[in-house]
Design a protein around this motif. Structure first.
Motif, short mmCIF file in Angstrom:
data_model
loop_
_atom_site.label_atom_id
_atom_site.label_comp_id
_atom_site.label_asym_id
_atom_site.label_seq_id
_atom_site.Cartn_x
_atom_site.Cartn_y
_atom_site.Cartn_z
N LEU A 1 -14.02 11.28 -0.36
CA LEU A 1 -14.02 9.83 -0.14
C LEU A 1 -12.77 9.44 0.63
O LEU A 1 -11.65 9.58 0.14
CB LEU A 1 -14.08 9.10 -1.48
N LEU A 2 -12.95 8.97 1.85
CA LEU A 2 -11.86 8.60 2.75
C LEU A 2 -11.75 7.08 2.85
O LEU A 2 -12.69 6.42 3.31
CB LEU A 2 -12.10 9.17 4.15
N SER A 3 -10.65 6.52 2.38
CA SER A 3 -10.44 5.06 2.45
C SER A 3 -11.64 4.31 1.89
O SER A 3 -12.09 3.31 2.46
CB SER A 3 -10.21 4.62 3.91
N ALA A 4 -12.18 4.81 0.80
CA ALA A 4 -13.43 4.25 0.25
C ALA A 4 -13.24 2.79 -0.17
O ALA A 4 -12.34 2.46 -0.93
CB ALA A 4 -13.90 5.08 -0.93
N ALA A 5 -14.12 1.93 0.32
CA ALA A 5 -13.90 0.48 0.25
C ALA A 5 -14.47 -0.17 -1.01
O ALA A 5 -15.33 -1.05 -0.94
CB ALA A 5 -14.49 -0.19 1.49
N PHE A 6 -13.99 0.26 -2.17
CA PHE A 6 -14.39 -0.42 -3.40
C PHE A 6 -13.59 -1.70 -3.59
O PHE A 6 -13.98 -2.59 -4.34
CB PHE A 6 -14.25 0.52 -4.59
N TYR A 7 -12.46 -1.81 -2.92
CA TYR A 7 -11.74 -3.06 -2.70
C TYR A 7 -11.46 -3.11 -1.21
O TYR A 7 -11.43 -2.07 -0.54
CB TYR A 7 -10.43 -3.13 -3.49
N TYR A 8 -11.25 -4.31 -0.67
CA TYR A 8 -11.07 -4.40 0.78
C TYR A 8 -10.11 -5.53 1.13
O TYR A 8 -9.97 -6.51 0.40
CB TYR A 8 -12.40 -4.60 1.50
N ILE A 9 -9.50 -5.38 2.29
CA ILE A 9 -8.44 -6.24 2.83
C ILE A 9 -7.21 -6.21 1.94
O ILE A 9 -7.18 -6.76 0.84
CB ILE A 9 -8.89 -7.70 3.07
N ASN A 10 -6.20 -5.54 2.43
CA ASN A 10 -4.90 -5.46 1.78
C ASN A 10 -4.02 -6.55 2.39
O ASN A 10 -3.51 -6.38 3.50
CB ASN A 10 -4.30 -4.07 2.03
N PRO A 11 -3.86 -7.71 1.72
CA PRO A 11 -3.17 -8.85 2.35
C PRO A 11 -1.76 -8.54 2.83
O PRO A 11 -1.37 -8.95 3.92
CB PRO A 11 -3.15 -9.90 1.23
N ARG A 12 -0.97 -7.83 2.03
CA ARG A 12 0.41 -7.54 2.42
C ARG A 12 0.45 -6.68 3.67
O ARG A 12 1.22 -6.95 4.60
CB ARG A 12 1.13 -6.83 1.27
N GLN A 13 -0.38 -5.63 3.70
CA GLN A 13 -0.39 -4.77 4.87
C GLN A 13 -0.98 -5.50 6.07
O GLN A 13 -0.54 -5.30 7.21
CB GLN A 13 -1.20 -3.49 4.61
N PHE A 14 -1.95 -6.37 5.83
CA PHE A 14 -2.55 -7.15 6.92
C PHE A 14 -1.49 -8.01 7.61
O PHE A 14 -1.42 -8.08 8.84
CB PHE A 14 -3.68 -8.03 6.37
N ILE A 15 -0.64 -8.66 6.79
CA ILE A 15 0.44 -9.50 7.35
C ILE A 15 1.43 -8.65 8.14
O ILE A 15 1.87 -9.02 9.23
CB ILE A 15 1.15 -10.27 6.22
N LYS A 16 1.77 -7.48 7.61
CA LYS A 16 2.66 -6.57 8.33
C LYS A 16 2.05 -6.17 9.67
O LYS A 16 2.74 -6.10 10.69
CB LYS A 16 2.94 -5.32 7.50
N ASP A 17 0.75 -5.89 9.66
CA ASP A 17 0.07 -5.50 10.89
C ASP A 17 0.09 -6.64 11.91
O ASP A 17 0.30 -6.40 13.11
CB ASP A 17 -1.38 -5.11 10.60
N ILE A 18 -0.10 -7.88 11.46
CA ILE A 18 -0.07 -9.03 12.36
C ILE A 18 1.32 -9.18 12.98
O ILE A 18 1.46 -9.40 14.18
CB ILE A 18 -0.46 -10.33 11.61
N HIS A 19 2.36 -9.02 12.15
CA HIS A 19 3.74 -9.09 12.65
C HIS A 19 3.99 -8.01 13.69
O HIS A 19 4.65 -8.24 14.71
CB HIS A 19 4.73 -8.94 11.49
N GLU A 20 3.45 -6.82 13.44
CA GLU A 20 3.61 -5.72 14.39
C GLU A 20 2.93 -6.05 15.72
O GLU A 20 3.47 -5.77 16.79
CB GLU A 20 3.01 -4.44 13.80
N MET A 21 1.78 -6.69 15.64
CA MET A 21 1.07 -7.09 16.86
C MET A 21 1.86 -8.14 17.64
O MET A 21 1.93 -8.10 18.87
CB MET A 21 -0.33 -7.61 16.52
N VAL A 22 2.46 -9.07 16.90
CA VAL A 22 3.26 -10.12 17.55
C VAL A 22 4.47 -9.51 18.25
O VAL A 22 4.79 -9.86 19.39
CB VAL A 22 3.70 -11.18 16.52
N ARG A 23 5.14 -8.57 17.56
CA ARG A 23 6.29 -7.91 18.17
C ARG A 23 5.89 -7.13 19.42
O ARG A 23 6.67 -6.99 20.36
CB ARG A 23 6.94 -6.95 17.16
#
Length: 231
Positions: free
Chosen positions: A98-120
């Motif tokens: 099972l690779l990154s199995a989506a029994f839960y989805y969207i990690n808010p903290r990591q999502f925000i970090k990813d958005i900041h990385e995109m902005v940078r």
């Protein structure tokens, strides 16, 4: 003969698991199948598709593989991991990955970090940023009805976890912005398998087969699938 079914994720395609498939094809003589789920592929056509169609497509591929092969492995990525659990509970398979199995989805903290990385990275180069492309495809190219079907699928499979007793390797990227770490812990706790292992990839995002830890991942998967007894 050994058969291996590899199932891609929600809004994805077999390309998500292609590097792993290529690795296994070079090192084994297994029959490896990587179906495209209904509505998925390069051009998404998810409107009107129901979750039971995804189950049915995966089942048909597994049944065809079982007719040819005595030993069966199932590998599922993201939503494909959820479908893989469904198959492992319903059919007699030998091992489950099972690779990154989506029994839960969207990690808010990591999502925000990813958005900041995109902005940078700069708005002018945003269209070329792989993180932006990933989230754009997930958020803007997917009808709400398909998202609801995905949630129905997860809710359908969760109660099956205690009934799965096949050896399982659970893999999670620690920088995953789509599936949070708690999904892997939840899986490990709830799945009924007596033989189970957690593998965390510290530098990997959601698409672990394409991440910087991929060769560690491939080696661990190969070791898990080939070894006998305890691990």
């Amino acid at each position: 003969m050994i058969g291996c079914l590899c199932i891609h994720g929600f809004t994805g395609s077999p390309e998500e698991v292609a590097p792993l498939v290529e690795y296994l094809q070079k090192r084994t003589d297994w029959v490896i199948k990587t179906p495209t789920l209904p509505g998925h592929g390069e051009q998404l056509q998810l409107r009107g598709i129901t979750y039971d169609q995804w189950f049915q497509a995966a089942e048909e591929e597994l049944q065809a593989l079982m007719e040819k092969c005595k030993t069966i492995y199932v590998i599922g990525f993201s939503m494909g991991g959820v479908i893989a659990v469904y198959l492992a509970e319903k059919y007699k398979i030998d091992k489950l990955v099972l690779l990154s199995a989506a029994f839960y989805y969207i990690n808010p903290r990591q999502f925000i970090k990813d958005i900041h990385e995109m902005v940078r990275d700069g708005w002018r180069r945003l269209r070329e940023n792989p993180l932006f492309i990933r989230y754009k495809n997930k958020i803007f190219a997917t009808p709400l009805t398909a998202i609801l079907e995905f949630r129905k699928l997860v809710n359908k499979v969760r109660p099956l976890l205690p009934h799965v007793d096949v050896p399982v390797l659970i893999v999670q990227g620690e920088k995953d912005g789509i599936v949070p770490l708690k999904s892997a812990y939840y899986l490990y706790e709830k799945i009924g398998s007596a033989k189970k292992k957690l593998l965390f990839l510290p530098a990997s995002y959601h698409h672990v087969c394409h991440g910087p830890d991929r060769y560690v991942l491939f080696t661990e998967i190969e070791k898990f699938l080939l070894e006998n007894g305890n691990y």
